[in-house]
Design an enzyme around this catalytic site. Structure first.
Site, PDB file in Angstrom:
ATOM      1  N   HIS A 454       0.825  -1.207   0.000  1.00 46.75           N
ATOM      2  CA  HIS A 454       0.000   0.000   0.000  1.00 46.75           C
ATOM      3  C   HIS A 454       0.858   1.255   0.000  1.00 46.75           C
ATOM      4  O   HIS A 454       0.492   2.273  -0.594  1.00 46.75           O
ATOM      5  CB  HIS A 454      -0.938  -0.017   1.213  1.00 46.75           C
ATOM      6  N   ARG A 561     -12.466  24.549   0.874  1.00 46.62           N
ATOM      7  CA  ARG A 561     -12.886  24.321   2.259  1.00 46.62           C
ATOM      8  C   ARG A 561     -12.032  25.226   3.148  1.00 46.62           C
ATOM      9  O   ARG A 561     -10.835  24.994   3.297  1.00 46.62           O
ATOM     10  CB  ARG A 561     -12.688  22.856   2.643  1.00 46.62           C
ATOM     11  N   ARG A 597     -16.115  28.452  -0.019  1.00 45.42           N
ATOM     12  CA  ARG A 597     -17.227  28.121   0.883  1.00 45.42           C
ATOM     13  C   ARG A 597     -16.961  28.756   2.237  1.00 45.42           C
ATOM     14  O   ARG A 597     -15.883  28.592   2.814  1.00 45.42           O
ATOM     15  CB  ARG A 597     -17.367  26.605   1.046  1.00 45.42           C
ATOM     16  N   GLU A 696     -27.512  20.738  -0.158  1.00 43.30           N
ATOM     17  CA  GLU A 696     -27.109  19.488   0.479  1.00 43.30           C
ATOM     18  C   GLU A 696     -28.109  18.980   1.495  1.00 43.30           C
ATOM     19  O   GLU A 696     -27.830  18.013   2.214  1.00 43.30           O
ATOM     20  CB  GLU A 696     -25.727  19.657   1.128  1.00 43.30           C
ATOM     21  N   ASN A 719     -22.359  14.421  -0.746  1.00 44.30           N
ATOM     22  CA  ASN A 719     -21.939  13.670   0.445  1.00 44.30           C
ATOM     23  C   ASN A 719     -22.971  13.818   1.547  1.00 44.30           C
ATOM     24  O   ASN A 719     -23.459  12.831   2.128  1.00 44.30           O
ATOM     25  CB  ASN A 719     -20.576  14.163   0.935  1.00 44.30           C
ATOM     26  N   ASP A 720     -23.324  15.061   1.889  1.00 41.45           N
ATOM     27  CA  ASP A 720     -24.333  15.286   2.917  1.00 41.45           C
ATOM     28  C   ASP A 720     -25.744  15.008   2.397  1.00 41.45           C
ATOM     29  O   ASP A 720     -26.579  14.457   3.119  1.00 41.45           O
ATOM     30  CB  ASP A 720     -24.264  16.728   3.434  1.00 41.45           C
ATOM     31  N   ARG A 730     -23.480   8.634   7.791  1.00 38.72           N
ATOM     32  CA  ARG A 730     -22.381   8.027   7.050  1.00 38.72           C
ATOM     33  C   ARG A 730     -21.246   7.572   7.948  1.00 38.72           C
ATOM     34  O   ARG A 730     -20.353   6.853   7.514  1.00 38.72           O
ATOM     35  CB  ARG A 730     -21.860   8.998   5.988  1.00 38.72           C
ATOM     36  N   CYS A 767     -20.183  19.103  -6.239  1.00 35.88           N
ATOM     37  CA  CYS A 767     -18.845  19.027  -5.634  1.00 35.88           C
ATOM     38  C   CYS A 767     -18.687  17.859  -4.667  1.00 35.88           C
ATOM     39  O   CYS A 767     -17.744  17.828  -3.882  1.00 35.88           O
ATOM     40  CB  CYS A 767     -18.506  20.341  -4.921  1.00 35.88           C
TER      41      CYS A 767
END
Length: 847
Positions: A454, A561, A597, A696, A719-720, A730, A767
């Site tokens: 890995h 972010r 954001r 979201e 995602n949200d 999640r 996004c």
């Protein structure tokens, strides 16, 4: 209802206990935390005032139960009682029950409406119930042949299925992690056996036991389930196999121009393993993580020792989650999934039960018990016949060392270089490798390892040349010694001759030219076969990410972010500091758009200096724009910095977690105040700056037509949105499988948002992680997205996928996807569609 207070030296530990306990009752019980102290140097400790405030926040006449870890936690709790009125003090009970088990037992009892004395009794009896449960597997070793599967309920017959494994690499860490996570959704007890290798039957809920079955492509497995939902569990597992666990099953291809050359070394050369292509020429810097010396000793309080181990494991889990978040940005979600497997290793019930058993039966310290069981698991990997699976022992050791470091209090051994260098080490763990800065670490040279480890995979993704398995004499080189290495041929040179340096420098230049040419394709616009262009932006979280994004071909930043500016400090970043960062990122992007954001923190991502109250369900709590509107000074400071940075750049503002039109109105009013203030003092800013929102939450989708009249653009955060649409946390492994952005319900939300945006004449992007999924690209294109924002490493892949499609094809695929019943059906649909023009050139498609 009885209230519960958790008092601990470690805030992370307390929050983890709260999260675990709250999940049992869906936040029905008043639960507060008093943990840690506001000291950046040593945050471990307890504060009586915190304890008092926590008690007051959950107090009721039904009583309050206070659970503590040890030492000063007890003294702080006793002192906190002195601040309470006598009448309230009589209804607060300090309990000696174990923190983790006691909290879970207490909160379940409180949720059931039991009285305070009954709740106390349940907390005190928590270990008894656990001991009974563990008695089912008492005295069984960790080995899979021990049959350590809990006994099944005779009421339910055992159901079985036999499946053939199609995955190219079999059940390695990532598919094994999916297998175990799927099992966690069901009550039935699952067992698995490799029929091809004639192995013993092992527990399906143990990632270590699943991996050590040595399952390779073509192997036949027998999976059995016993319980009330056995049929459903087997069907879910069968779906994983049918879809190849979401993996691309095409044959492995080395990176372009990457050949494992096997040649004998000439004079002055050291021969090793070609692990990551490229040439590096730089001084040597040795990396040797601090050794963790473990001494076994007798302990009187075995339960306290077990709690120590649990606390370290909990903290390790949080650390790995942080590594995963950063790795997703840096190397992409696919390779970052390595760390998903690391989290499952920490949660492996067989590993935990073995450690617990050693501590309780032998009364030995947590460090010795943990090291012993980790060594056993690592040894079981090393004894496998398959070399690829043997290397997964490195992941076990990596996770094991992380927990040991926390137990003994050693600081993390992150490598910080001030000048470019080649790292020389015995070995690098995945955690070591993912933290390397490719601008400083020009090459990796280790005395162990392999091309399929890995760590090697991560090095290739980061673009760092690597030669592994080199002669151990390199460990004796002095720092600063000049080294050259060729990751394509697997050779290294110490103090290379001028002629050798010339050849390698020429090869290095040729390699860099080839890489630049490859990246140039990613720098072309993403245009469909019938001429429609889609903007491909990058999601970033730092200045360094911006540089990577531009290098990888990003046409802009769709999501900056800004939280990285606010974390790991004792106060919010001042305006000028934020301004400098925003300007620096905008400068890197040049004329490309930059969507910033605004601060997105709250109950699930707390800032210590905001004093966020504990919440039963932080994902549905005080976060995103709600936090900013409640802290207008904090919000105004950020808005001022963004506005000031906008001069001469394409900067846009994006508001997170918008659920109502009134929130947009409130945010726009504050933005207007800030703009007026800047005008008044003559500070310039972009008067035409666009304002957008994250879509979201479902309410934003439902009123998207109204919101679209208030802003200039939408950006869908899948995602949200996925977890809110599917009502699944999640971070909760029992329901995390529901949080799938390819679920038709989520895709229909995306469709509805796009339609509302376009009807109002505004553009809409996406996004979330979905945008980086090549399987999703045809659907998103067909749904009409104008922009996709992805991690930088996915840009080339997404652009390539778009270039192979026509809009008509994509619309047809999207229409079919919306008619499916599950995300697995959507994946199967996309996988089975053969684009009829795939092998034609773009020119042929246009004719």
């Amino acid at each position: 209802m009885v209230g519960i207070v958790i008092v601990s030296h470690s805030k992370q530990l307390a929050l983890g206990v709260r999260e675990l306990a709250a999940q049992m009752v869906q936040g029905k019980v008043p639960l507060a935390v008093a943990a840690g102290i506001e000291d950046p140097e040593n945050p471990l400790g307890t504060d009586p005032i915190q304890v008092y405030e926590a008690i007051a926040s959950v107090f009721s006449d039904d009583g309050v139960l206070v659970l503590m870890d040890l030492g000063s936690a007890l003294m702080s709790a006793e002192m906190a009682l002195e601040f309470l009125p006598e009448a309230q003090r009589q209804k607060v009970y300090l309990c000696e029950a174990p923190l983790v088990e006691g909290a879970i037992a207490a909160i379940v009892a409180a949720a059931a409406g039991k009285e305070i004395q009954q709740v106390i009794a349940e907390a005190r009896g928590a270990l008894v119930a656990k001991a009974v449960q563990l008695g089912i597997i008492t005295n069984l070793p960790l080995d899979s042949s021990s049959g350590s599967q809990p006994t099944t309920n005779a009421e339910f017959p055992t159901k079985e299925i036999q499946l053939i494994v199609s995955n190219r690499l079999g059940l390695h860490a990532r598919p094994a992690a999916q297998f175990v996570a799927t099992i966690a959704r069901f009550q039935s007890q699952i067992q698995i056996r490799n029929l091809t290798r004639n192995t013993e039957t092992v527990r399906g809920d143990s990632i270590n036991q699943v991996i050590t079955l040595g399952v390779r492509q073509g192997h036949e497995l027998l999976i059995s389930a016993a319980g009330c939902d056995a049929d459903e569990a087997l069907a879910a597992l069968q779906a994983l196999f049918v879809t190849n666990f979401g993996e691309d099953n095409t044959a492995f291809k080395s990176p372009s121009g990457f050949k494992h050359e096997i040649t004998l070394p000439t004079h002055g050369e050291l021969l090793g393993i070609a692990a990551s292509p490229g040439v590096a020429i730089a001084p040597v810097v040795h990396y040797q993580p601090s050794m963790i010396a473990i001494t076994e000793y007798h302990v009187e309080d075995a339960e306290l020792e077990w709690q120590r181990l649990q606390a370290a494991i909990h903290t390790a889990r949080h650390e790995i989650q942080a590594v995963f978040s950063q790795a997703s940005i840096q190397i992409g979600d696919t390779e970052a999934a390595i760390f998903d497997a690391h989290i499952l290793l920490l949660e492996d019930p067989v590993l935990l039960e073995a450690a617990h058993q050693r501590i309780l039966e032998h009364h030995i310290n947590a460090e010795a018990a943990w090291q012993a069981v980790v060594n056993e698991v690592a040894t079981s990997y090393h004894t496998l016949e398959d070399s690829y699976l043997q290397e997964r022992a490195d992941d076990v050791v990596d996770v094991g060392k992380r927990v040991l470091r926390l137990l003994v209090g050693n600081p993390s051994g992150r490598l910080h270089l001030f000048e470019p260098a080649i790292i020389v080490a015995i070995d690098l763990t995945p955690s070591d490798t993912v933290g390397l800065d490719p601008t400083k670490v020009l090459g990796i040279c280790t005395t162990s390892g392999s091309a399929t480890s890995h760590s090697a995979i991560i090095a290739r993704t980061l673009g760092i040349p690597a030669v592994l398995g080199i002669d151990a004499k390199v460990l004796h080189l002095e720092n600063g010694t000049l080294m050259a290495l060729d990751g394509e041929s697997g050779k290294a040179w110490v103090d290379p001759e001028p002629d050798t340096l010339g050849v390698l420098a020429a090869k290095q230049e040729a390699w860099q030219t080839a890489q630049q040419k490859a990246r140039a394709t990613a720098h072309q616009p993403a245009i469909t076969c019938d001429g429609q262009q889609v903007s491909i932006f990058a999601n970033i979280g730092s200045l360094a990410d911006a540089q990577v994004a531009v290098a990888e071909g990003a046409e802009g930043v769709g999501l900056l972010r800004t939280e990285f500016l606010y974390f790991d400090r004792i106060s919010a970043p001042p305006e000028d500091e934020q301004l400098a960062v925003y300007q620096a990122i905008a400068q890197i992007l040049d004329t490309r758009p930059l969507i910033i954001r605004t601060l997105d923190v709250g109950g699930d991502k707390p800032l210590s200096y905001l004093k966020v109250a504990s919440e039963a369900n932080p994902f549905l709590g005080w976060r995103g724009i709600r936090c900013c509107l409640d802290h207008p000074d904090l919000f105004k400071t950020q808005l001022r910095a963004i506005l000031r940075a906008s001069v001469g750049h394409q900067i846009k503002i994006m508001l997170p977690m918008i659920a109502t039109v009134s929130e947009v109105h409130a945010a726009k009013a504050i933005l207007g105040e800030v703009q007026a203030g800047l005008r008044q003092v003559g500070i310039p800013f972009d008067e035409a700056m666009e304002l957008g929102i994250m879509v979201e939450v479902p309410s934003a989708v439902m009123i998207a037509d109204r919101l679209a009249t208030e802003v200039d653009f939408f950006s869908i955060g899948t995602n949200d949105l996925s977890q809110y649409v599917m009502a699944g946390d999640r971070t909760n492994p029992r329901v995390a499988n529901l949080v799938d952005a390819l679920h038709p319900a989520v895709l229909r939300m995306v469709q509805q948002t796009v339609q509302a945006a376009h009807a109002a004449g505004i553009w809409v992007g996406l996004c979330g992680e979905l945008a980086a999924n090549p399987l999703a690209v045809p659907i998103l294109l067909g749904l009409g997205l104008d922009e996709l924002s992805v991690n930088p490493q996915a840009i080339a892949v997404v652009k390539q996928a778009i270039a192979q499609l026509t809009v008509i094809e994509a619309q047809a695929i999207a229409a079919l996807a919306l008619q499916q019943d599950s995300p697995d059906q959507v994946r199967a649909l996309i996988s089975n569609i053969a684009y009829r023009n795939l092998d034609k050139t773009e020119e042929e498609k246009r004719l």
